[in-house]
Design a protein around this motif. Structure first.
Motif, short mmCIF file in Angstrom:
data_model
loop_
_atom_site.label_atom_id
_atom_site.label_comp_id
_atom_site.label_asym_id
_atom_site.label_seq_id
_atom_site.Cartn_x
_atom_site.Cartn_y
_atom_site.Cartn_z
N ALA A 106 -6.51 4.26 2.88
CA ALA A 106 -5.73 3.06 2.54
C ALA A 106 -4.36 3.10 3.22
CB ALA A 106 -5.57 2.94 1.03
N LEU A 107 -3.70 4.24 3.12
CA LEU A 107 -2.38 4.37 3.75
C LEU A 107 -2.47 4.26 5.27
CD1 LEU A 107 -0.73 7.22 1.65
CD2 LEU A 107 -0.33 4.75 1.52
N GLY A 108 -3.46 4.91 5.85
CA GLY A 108 -3.63 4.86 7.31
C GLY A 108 -3.90 3.45 7.81
N TRP A 127 0.77 -1.24 0.00
CA TRP A 127 0.00 0.00 0.00
C TRP A 127 0.80 1.29 0.00
CZ3 TRP A 127 -2.81 -4.25 1.64
CH2 TRP A 127 -4.08 -4.36 1.09
N LEU A 128 2.08 1.27 0.31
CA LEU A 128 2.84 2.53 0.27
C LEU A 128 3.03 2.99 -1.17
CD1 LEU A 128 5.56 2.32 3.04
CD2 LEU A 128 3.44 3.60 3.03
N PRO A 129 3.06 4.30 -1.38
CA PRO A 129 3.20 4.82 -2.74
C PRO A 129 4.52 4.35 -3.38
CG PRO A 129 2.72 6.58 -1.19
CD PRO A 129 2.95 5.35 -0.39
N ALA A 131 -2.22 -1.47 10.33
CA ALA A 131 -2.12 -2.94 10.33
C ALA A 131 -0.68 -3.38 10.52
CB ALA A 131 -2.70 -3.50 9.03
N CYS A 132 0.24 -2.70 9.84
CA CYS A 132 1.66 -3.04 9.98
C CYS A 132 2.11 -2.84 11.42
CB CYS A 132 2.50 -2.19 9.04
SG CYS A 132 4.28 -2.49 9.24
#
Length: 120
Positions: A49-51, A13-15, A56-57
């Motif tokens: 999505a990023l949050g 999910w990270l850009p 979750a990580c």
């Protein structure tokens, strides 16, 4: 296992830099059919999505530490991590994420059934 699964959320999910047009990615990880259907602005969809991915990580990394140290709160934080992963994958579902859903469900069921946390 918990730490690696958590870090994979960031990897997906990270850009990333824009891929070459001749070789597009298999799916857009921050596209949500659910949130688009209810007209959530694109910037908010991406930010959520990023949050959720970072959350979750972090929860999975904390769960890995808790399991390694053996405190009584390991089950709770492991359940929270799995639920965050499921919410993320549910909102942004793509068939490529199916294995991740199965992993989250496996972690969730192991924690809820109070399997020995050292096995998770």
């Amino acid at each position: 296992f918990l730490a690696v699964h958590g870090l994979l959320h960031l990897a997906v999910w990270l850009p990333k830099p824009a891929p070459p047009p001749a070789k597009p990615p298999p799916f857009e990880p921050d596209h949500s059919a659910v949130l688009t259907a209810v007209r959530v602005p694109v910037r908010s969809v991406h930010a959520l999505a990023l949050g959720l991915a970072v959350g979750a990580c972090a929860a999975y990394l904390l769960a890995a530490v808790a399991v390694a140290l053996g405190p009584g709160w390991a089950v709770g934080v492991t359940v929270a991590a799995a639920l965050l992963g499921l919410v993320l994958k549910g909102l942004y579902f793509h068939p490529w994420l199916s294995f991740g859903v199965l992993l989250d469900l496996g972690v969730l069921s192991a924690a809820l059934w109070e399997w020995p946390m050292a096995l998770v």
